[in-house]
Design an enzyme around this catalytic site. Structure first.
Site, PDB file in Angstrom:
ATOM      1  N   ARG A   1       6.289   0.813 -38.418  1.00  0.00           N
ATOM      2  CA  ARG A   1       5.846   0.697 -36.946  1.00  0.00           C
ATOM      3  C   ARG A   1       5.667  -0.728 -36.652  1.00  0.00           C
ATOM      4  NH1 ARG A   1       0.708   1.163 -32.896  1.00  0.00           N
ATOM      5  NH2 ARG A   1       1.524   1.238 -31.183  1.00  0.00           N
ATOM      6  N   LEU A   2       6.734  -1.239 -35.619  1.00  0.00           N
ATOM      7  CA  LEU A   2       6.564  -2.153 -35.137  1.00  0.00           C
ATOM      8  C   LEU A   2       5.627  -2.039 -33.969  1.00  0.00           C
ATOM      9  CD1 LEU A   2       7.090  -5.449 -34.339  1.00  0.00           C
ATOM     10  CD2 LEU A   2       8.836  -4.699 -33.482  1.00  0.00           C
TER      11      LEU A   2
ATOM     12  N   CYS B   1      10.839   0.295 -34.420  1.00  0.00           N
ATOM     13  CA  CYS B   1      10.475   0.346 -35.975  1.00  0.00           C
ATOM     14  C   CYS B   1      11.228   1.014 -35.952  1.00  0.00           C
ATOM     15  CB  CYS B   1       9.789   1.965 -35.439  1.00  0.00           C
ATOM     16  SG  CYS B   1       7.877   1.902 -34.396  1.00  0.00           S
TER      17      CYS B   1
ATOM     18  N   VAL C   1      19.535 -21.195 -29.451  1.00  0.00           N
ATOM     19  CA  VAL C   1      20.104 -22.036 -30.989  1.00  0.00           C
ATOM     20  C   VAL C   1      21.082 -23.049 -30.875  1.00  0.00           C
ATOM     21  CG1 VAL C   1      22.402 -20.301 -31.253  1.00  0.00           C
ATOM     22  CG2 VAL C   1      20.935 -21.172 -33.355  1.00  0.00           C
TER      23      VAL C   1
ATOM     24  N   ASP D   1       4.597   4.928 -25.296  1.00  0.00           N
ATOM     25  CA  ASP D   1       5.487   5.219 -24.829  1.00  0.00           C
ATOM     26  C   ASP D   1       5.696   6.695 -25.798  1.00  0.00           C
ATOM     27  OD1 ASP D   1       6.043   3.991 -26.719  1.00  0.00           O
ATOM     28  OD2 ASP D   1       7.779   3.674 -25.763  1.00  0.00           O
TER      29      ASP D   1
ATOM     30  N   LEU E   1      15.943 -15.339 -24.799  1.00  0.00           N
ATOM     31  CA  LEU E   1      17.438 -15.694 -25.374  1.00  0.00           C
ATOM     32  C   LEU E   1      18.477 -16.460 -24.748  1.00  0.00           C
ATOM     33  CD1 LEU E   1      18.312 -12.989 -28.041  1.00  0.00           C
ATOM     34  CD2 LEU E   1      16.611 -14.801 -28.039  1.00  0.00           C
TER      35      LEU E   1
END
EC number: 6.3.5.4
Length: 613
Positions: free
Chosen positions: A50-51, A2, A291, A102, A261
């Protein structure tokens, strides 16, 4: 994850400042695209973007509790990986929860333990608590500095935010950069607490900052300490593996799509393989992303930094771990796009000068965000386990300075070459670095009986874990949150960091190679090609079309002779690089152009007041 921001003004009622709070909060929109919220009461105003990752409907913020003595309100960014255990403990102590988030656990943890809650958290976090019971604001940052956190003291309180842009949106903050700010910009040493912008500070990692009517105080709740290591090699390797299994298990928890990743190096490959094994036990497959650049594998030219292209190793891992894998292939046009550079500068608030390594990371994260919301990264394993070339370079080991600067100077040239000579002289960057180095090594504890060599290697490890890693963690956070992607860093778990830091160098490199402990601890899940692979840094394009695009953009800049960037950079050096007949396809020859274009973009976007002396 966030974005958080806020304002405390003990001399006024901030309920009348809704517009200013809204402006500060909206600068965090990219960090939190799913929801927004504000909370204001008396001298305190809190904003949140917020995410949503855990408890999607229940984790809205700011989150508050009304007590008989006054309100306690929280804005929180990050993840607490041990929140389930803490929730059980708090429930046993009489706390009642209305959500599964959380965030609520952290709030109740503060109600129970005060700012000592920080010492109980395992995770990455930056949060602020307005405690009306004691008329104070408490700001807390995670131990390793994974999540960014800035504050700006004012005459009667403080401004704070996840990023400088949130603070700069308030009329009380000046967009001013003085000589020390410029010194920090042009030296890759990340002085703790320094925020470049005048009047602004970082909440240091592992620190609590408390602001009350009487002023501001700080308390370190965690520092990297020297302790004896008594485990033998087999026990050490087994302990590393046990820790990694637990860390990955905790960090795979999410209520949204997640991925890894994957670069084909030891760090990301080990992390991806462990995640794949754990998810396979639950009948799931891990998604992985890498990538790559158009034509890079077929036309790769080895150099001292990078001996092999990444893609073949990436595919070996994806095949063995049976991941759902995707290569994100970028072309020179996208990497050099001025609009992408602008997005990078807006995300970082500063001209960091990482060039295509920044733009490619942003473009990679943007592509991933279309399919996942959480990604696990191999970031920081080199700092924890000793993976960089400078750990093995005799010149870097002996140098009376930050060891990475020795390697960077050799491979990329002096980062100050782009500056006007008179400015470089007046800033005395060499003296600034020397002062910073002396301060950095002064507090590193030596183990009783530790040899001179082992102590020097301890110093080098400590410098990487407390200075260098913070540069990369900040880069990772800004690029990922610019597109609303949460990137977790398992190798930054403080339990692993503390344990491995205190293993002697002879154990960290017991087979004569980099990251011996990590390699051996994960050997059973790695393809042989990756197990044997030599360290290779984050990839950079070798496409000459990228360099030509930089030259074209530099020539356009030179056609604007009154541009403020020429108050900082040497116009003739820029001209020489822009007019070079054969464009350079490596980072070494492009660095000055990338740095100049970044500076110009920053000056256009932020219009900072510069004090050069």
């Amino acid at each position: 994850m966030c974005g958080i921001t806020g304002w405390v003004s003990f001399d006024r009622d901030l309920t009348a400042e809704a517009g200013a709070l809204h402006g500060m909060t909206e600068t965090m929109a990219c960090r939190g695209p799913d929801d927004r919220g504000t909370w204001t009461e008396g001298p305190a105003a809190l904003g949140h973007r917020r995410l949503a990752i855990i408890d999607l409907p229940g984790g809205r913020q700011p989150m508050s509790v009304r007590t008989p003595e006054g309100a306690v309100a929280l804005v929180y960014s990050g993840e607490t990986y041990n929140f389930t255990e803490l929730r059980r403990e708090l429930t046993g102590r009489g706390h009642r929860f209305t959500t599964d988030s959380d965030t609520e656990v952290v709030l109740h943890g503060y109600l129970e333990w005060g700012d000592a809650v920080a010492e109980r958290l395992n995770g990455m976090y930056a949060f602020a608590v307005w405690d009306a019971r004691h008329d104070r604001l408490v700001m807390i940052r995670d131990r390793m500095g994974i999540k960014p956190f800035y504050y700006h003291p004012t005459a009667d309180g403080v401004l704070f935010g996840s990023e400088p842009k949130a603070i700069l949106a308030n009329p009380l903050a000046r967009r001013r950069v003085g000589p020390d700010g410029l010194r920090e910009l042009f030296t890759m040493i990340k002085t703790p607490g320094h925020a470049v912008w005048d009047g602004m500070r970082e909440v240091e990692p592992g620190t609590v900052v408390t602001v009350g009517r009487a002023g501001l105080t700080t308390r370190a709740y965690w520092r990297l300490r020297t302790r004896p290591h008594t485990d033998d090699r087999d026990t050490t390797v087994a302990t590393v593996r046990t820790l990694l299994d637990d860390i990955v298990r905790r960090q795979l928890v999410a209520d949204v799509p997640r991925c890894t990743l994957l670069s084909g190096g030891l760090d990301s490959s080990a992390m991806t393989a462990l995640a794949a094994r754990q998810l396979a036990e639950r009948g799931e497959k891990v998604r992985s992303f890498a990538v790559d650049f158009v034509g890079q594998t077929d036309n790769f030219v080895a150099d001292e930094l990078r001996g092999t292209p990444d893609t073949p190793f990436v595919h070996d891992v994806a095949e063995l771990a049976r991941t759902d894998h995707q290569d994100i292939v970028l072309d020179a046009q996208a990497l050099a796009d001025p609009a992408v550079r602008e997005r990078v500068i807006r995300a970082r608030d500063l001209p960091a000068g990482f060039g295509d390594m920044d733009t490619s990371l942003l473009l990679l994260f943007r592509a991933i965000r279309d399919q996942s919301t959480v990604a696990l990264s191999g970031e920081s394993a080199d700092e924890v386990f000793g993976g960089y070339l400078q750990f093995f370079d005799e010149d870097a080991r002996r140098a009376d300075t930050f060891p990475w600067l020795v390697r960077f100077g050799r491979h990329f040239g002096d980062d100050t070459d782009v500056l006007r000579p008179d400015l470089a002289k007046s800033l005395d960057l060499e003296g600034y670095v020397a002062d910073g180095y002396r301060t950095a090594v002064a507090g590193i504890q030596r183990l009783e009986g530790e040899s001179d060599f082992e102590y020097r290697m301890r110093q080098i490890c400590h410098l990487h874990l407390t200075r260098f890693v913070r540069v990369l963690l900040d880069r990772k956070d800004r690029m990922s949150m610019a597109v609303g992607l949460e990137v977790r860093v398992p190798f930054c778990d403080h339990r692993l960091v503390e344990y491995v830091y205190n293993t002697p160098w002879s154990l960290k490199s017991f087979d004569g190679r980099e990251k011996s402990l990590l390699r051996e601890a994960t050997a059973d899940v790695l393809p042989r090609s990756v197990y044997e692979r030599v360290k290779s840094p984050y990839p950079s394009t070798q496409d000459p079309r990228y360099a030509r695009a930089l030259q074209d953009q530099a020539r356009e800049l030179l056609a604007r002779p009154s541009h403020r960037v020429f108050d900082l950079v040497d116009r003739e050096r820029v001209r020489a690089a822009a007019e070079r007949e054969t464009p350079v396809s490596t980072q070494v020859g492009r660095r000055g152009l990338e740095r100049t274009l970044d500076l110009a973009q920053w000056l256009d976007l932020y219009t900072p007041e510069l004090v050069l002396s």
